[in-house]
Design a protein around this motif. Structure first.
Motif, mmCIF file in Angstrom:
data_model
loop_
_atom_site.group_PDB
_atom_site.id
_atom_site.type_symbol
_atom_site.label_atom_id
_atom_site.label_comp_id
_atom_site.label_asym_id
_atom_site.label_seq_id
_atom_site.Cartn_x
_atom_site.Cartn_y
_atom_site.Cartn_z
ATOM 1 N N PHE A 1 -14.292 -63.395 -34.639
ATOM 2 C CA PHE A 1 -13.625 -63.994 -33.479
ATOM 3 C C PHE A 1 -12.210 -64.073 -33.755
ATOM 4 N N ALA A 2 -11.710 -64.338 -35.187
ATOM 5 C CA ALA A 2 -10.475 -64.350 -35.360
ATOM 6 C C ALA A 2 -9.729 -62.720 -35.406
ATOM 7 N N LEU A 3 -10.679 -61.636 -35.603
ATOM 8 C CA LEU A 3 -10.170 -60.362 -35.809
ATOM 9 C C LEU A 3 -9.865 -59.805 -33.981
ATOM 10 N N GLU A 4 -10.657 -60.334 -33.372
ATOM 11 C CA GLU A 4 -10.525 -59.969 -31.890
ATOM 12 C C GLU A 4 -9.477 -60.676 -31.290
ATOM 13 N N GLU A 5 -9.319 -61.980 -31.583
ATOM 14 C CA GLU A 5 -8.099 -62.405 -31.047
ATOM 15 C C GLU A 5 -6.740 -62.076 -31.807
ATOM 16 N N ASN A 6 -6.710 -61.894 -32.820
ATOM 17 C CA ASN A 6 -5.358 -61.813 -33.269
ATOM 18 C C ASN A 6 -5.110 -59.791 -33.212
ATOM 19 N N VAL A 7 -5.781 -59.164 -33.021
ATOM 20 C CA VAL A 7 -5.787 -57.659 -32.735
ATOM 21 C C VAL A 7 -5.583 -57.487 -31.335
ATOM 22 N N THR A 8 -6.130 -58.396 -30.287
ATOM 23 C CA THR A 8 -5.809 -58.205 -28.839
ATOM 24 C C THR A 8 -4.796 -59.190 -28.160
ATOM 25 N N GLY A 9 -4.251 -59.849 -29.025
ATOM 26 C CA GLY A 9 -3.582 -60.756 -28.467
ATOM 27 C C GLY A 9 -1.823 -60.231 -28.760
ATOM 28 N N VAL A 10 -0.780 -61.021 -28.434
ATOM 29 C CA VAL A 10 0.399 -60.743 -28.087
ATOM 30 C C VAL A 10 1.275 -60.709 -29.531
ATOM 31 N N ALA A 11 0.760 -61.520 -30.202
ATOM 32 C CA ALA A 11 1.144 -61.602 -31.719
ATOM 33 C C ALA A 11 1.327 -60.424 -32.483
ATOM 34 N N LEU A 12 0.329 -59.434 -32.365
ATOM 35 C CA LEU A 12 0.291 -58.244 -33.053
ATOM 36 C C LEU A 12 1.579 -57.455 -32.721
ATOM 37 N N TRP A 13 1.926 -57.406 -31.309
ATOM 38 C CA TRP A 13 2.935 -56.502 -30.773
ATOM 39 C C TRP A 13 4.255 -57.230 -31.005
ATOM 40 N N ILE A 14 4.426 -58.578 -31.177
ATOM 41 C CA ILE A 14 5.597 -59.202 -31.726
ATOM 42 C C ILE A 14 5.885 -58.708 -33.073
ATOM 43 N N TRP A 15 4.736 -58.925 -34.092
ATOM 44 C CA TRP A 15 5.027 -58.472 -35.306
ATOM 45 C C TRP A 15 5.277 -56.998 -35.566
ATOM 46 N N LEU A 16 4.703 -56.347 -34.744
ATOM 47 C CA LEU A 16 4.908 -54.654 -34.873
ATOM 48 C C LEU A 16 6.275 -54.492 -34.613
ATOM 49 N N ALA A 17 6.851 -55.236 -33.342
ATOM 50 C CA ALA A 17 8.160 -54.935 -32.848
ATOM 51 C C ALA A 17 9.002 -55.312 -33.977
ATOM 52 N N LEU A 18 8.918 -56.411 -34.494
ATOM 53 C CA LEU A 18 9.749 -56.888 -35.682
ATOM 54 C C LEU A 18 9.840 -55.989 -36.653
ATOM 55 N N ALA A 19 8.636 -55.529 -37.217
ATOM 56 C CA ALA A 19 8.679 -54.752 -38.392
ATOM 57 C C ALA A 19 9.362 -53.632 -38.045
ATOM 58 N N VAL A 20 9.010 -52.724 -37.023
ATOM 59 C CA VAL A 20 9.941 -51.617 -36.666
ATOM 60 C C VAL A 20 11.191 -51.605 -36.361
ATOM 61 N N ALA A 21 11.731 -52.853 -35.888
ATOM 62 C CA ALA A 21 12.942 -52.884 -35.484
ATOM 63 C C ALA A 21 13.785 -53.064 -37.068
ATOM 64 N N VAL A 22 13.028 -53.610 -38.003
ATOM 65 C CA VAL A 22 13.791 -53.989 -39.316
ATOM 66 C C VAL A 22 13.774 -52.431 -39.855
ATOM 67 N N TRP A 23 12.707 -51.803 -39.665
ATOM 68 C CA TRP A 23 12.682 -50.542 -40.284
ATOM 69 C C TRP A 23 13.589 -49.422 -39.802
ATOM 70 N N ALA A 24 13.761 -49.543 -38.326
ATOM 71 C CA ALA A 24 14.745 -48.836 -37.799
ATOM 72 C C ALA A 24 16.270 -48.979 -37.852
ATOM 73 N N GLY A 25 16.491 -50.286 -38.055
ATOM 74 C CA GLY A 25 17.900 -50.505 -38.269
ATOM 75 C C GLY A 25 18.202 -50.173 -39.674
ATOM 76 N N ARG A 26 17.357 -50.357 -40.790
ATOM 77 C CA ARG A 26 17.556 -50.072 -42.077
ATOM 78 C C ARG A 26 17.688 -48.654 -42.358
ATOM 79 N N GLU A 27 17.003 -47.730 -41.498
ATOM 80 C CA GLU A 27 16.939 -46.201 -41.814
ATOM 81 C C GLU A 27 17.951 -45.536 -41.138
ATOM 82 N N PHE A 28 18.078 -46.177 -39.887
ATOM 83 C CA PHE A 28 18.965 -45.112 -38.883
ATOM 84 C C PHE A 28 20.343 -45.748 -38.915
#
Length: 454
Positions: free
Chosen positions: A54-81
């Motif tokens: 249940f928890a895996l399905e809710e977390n992977v298919t929810g909006v929270a995953l994309w928010i965390w991914l966007a935040l992580a990629v933004a930090v990476w892109a800002g730091r790298e480029f």
């Protein structure tokens, strides 16, 4: 060159070639993505006994995953480029300010009155600003920030200066607290004489000094992970002794400890239960004295010997440094501040039991030192204050069970992009720069706490 030799050369070059996914930039991206997925899972929906996925399905298919991914990629892109642009802007700003800053440095170094004036202003701010906080934050400032600043400064001696990884440092904190309980008559076992809390402080310091020597003496030949495991075992011995020897320590039931009090006959004062500010002023004096003494110690012969041991113990011994003596001194002197912190904590809270000294606290204090900057007193002060403040600042926004998850995520990002800490010591920062540029052997970003130990 024969055809076979040519093929072998091409094969060797192909095997040695660095693939795109092996480059540091993309490895950091993979680490940030893994961190985003982990943070999604640990801060998202909780599991259910009826539905294991249940928890895996809710977390992977929810909006929270994309928010965390966007935040992580933004930090990476800002730091790298954006790093070159930011570095260029910072360099330009430094060039413009080099003239005025140079004059300020000259005045700072030449005129002692300026330094004393700046310290006086800082002291006044440290005294006056906390009085404007609400009662909750005053309690946090005393019970957590000030106490753990003392503990972190002591751990910095062992890790940051002497280069010995210690995972059980909170055991000395427990020894200091139980020393206060014993000598004030709070434990089931009564002392030869009941002492005032202030009189207990030097006894607790000496007790922790002896405990540090007892820990250091049989472990002097150990380094790195082996030393860390021994110190972890030392913590468990202290913790389980406090928990299981209930007839002596009170066990999990705990004991009540008297609070600080002064009675000079013609004048008396007792630190109360509700108001935290008298404790803050007292701890501020303790912190100021400890920081001053350790600052002097860092620039003394002892501090230079610790630095030599941390850099290369074999080379230090070959040049005449008594490594056994100075490593024992590091354990003992670092533990002494925990004695002061333990007495202050037990006297402020008024109640202690074995569960106040779990291994999580040792890990957190280690994180404070590494986050702030190993070997840097200002860095350790900032790291302890900020990382203690952060979970409390998130209390109204984040589930209490998830607060330390955010702290862990911050530490992961910190270790990827700034392993030397927020306010590193000059020596540690220089070591990492040389390691990255290849001017010295090894990778400075992957060495254990306190520098290379082998």
């Amino acid at each position: 060159m024969s055809a076979t030799t040519s093929v072998n050369v091409r094969t060797a070059r192909r095997l040695r070639a660095e693939r795109w996914y092996q480059r540091p930039r993309w490895r950091r991206l993979a680490a940030m993505v893994a961190l985003a997925v982990t943070m999604t899972l640990v801060t998202g929906a909780q599991g259910s006994h009826q539905d294991l996925f249940f928890a895996l399905e809710e977390n992977v298919t929810g909006v929270a995953l994309w928010i965390w991914l966007a935040l992580a990629v933004a930090v990476w892109a800002g730091r790298e480029f954006l790093t070159p642009q930011v570095a260029s802007a910072v360099s330009g700003s430094k060039a413009l300010a080099s003239g005025p800053l140079g004059r300020v440095r000259e005045v700072w170094r030449a005129d002692r009155r300026v330094r004393f004036g700046a310290l006086a202003v800082a002291a006044v701010l440290a005294v006056l600003v906390p009085s404007g906080l609400d009662r909750y934050w005053q309690t946090v400032l005393v019970d957590q920030i000030a106490i753990f600043v003392l503990v972190a400064v002591g751990l910095n001696v062992v890790i940051g200066w002497a280069g010995m990884l210690d995972l059980g440092f909170i055991a000395f904190f427990a020894i200091g607290a139980y020393s206060a309980a014993y000598w004030t008559g709070a434990l089931p076992v009564q002392p030869p004489m009941v002492l005032n809390n202030f009189a207990v402080i030097p006894i607790a310091v000496v007790t922790c000094l002896v405990a540090g020597v007892l820990l250091g003496a049989p472990t002097l030949r150990l380094r790195g992970d082996y030393l860390a495991i021994v110190t972890l075992g030392f913590h468990e011995i202290v913790y389980l002794s406090a928990k299981n020897l209930a007839d002596y320590t009170g066990g999990t039931r705990g004991v009540k400890v008297d609070r600080f009090a002064v009675d000079l006959g013609f004048w008396s004062y007792e630190w109360g239960v509700v108001d935290a500010m008298p404790y803050y002023y007292l701890l501020l004096v303790f912190v100021a004295v400890v920081v001053f003494l350790f600052w002097r110690l860092e620039h003394s012969k002892v501090g230079r010997a610790w630095t030599a041991i941390r850099e290369d113990e074999v080379a230090a011994a070959s040049t005449g440094v008594d490594t056994v003596r100075y490593k024992l001194m590091a354990f003992a002197i670092g533990a002494s501040t925990s004695g002061v912190a333990g007495v202050a904590y037990a006297s402020k809270v008024g109640y202690i039991n074995s569960e106040n000294f779990v291994i999580l606290l040792s890990v957190l204090v280690l994180a404070y030192v590494i986050f702030g900057g190993m070997g840097s007193i200002p860095g350790v002060l900032f790291g302890a204050a900020f990382l203690v403040w952060l979970p409390e600042a998130l209390r109204s926004l984040v589930d209490p069970k998830d607060r330390y998850m955010y702290l862990g995520g911050l530490l992961v990002v910190m270790m990827i992009y700034r392993p030397q800490g927020v306010i590193p010591s000059r020596r540690r920062s220089r070591e990492l720069k040389l390691a990255r540029s290849g001017e010295v052997e090894g990778d400075g970003t992957t060495e254990p706490a306190g520098g290379r130990l082998s």
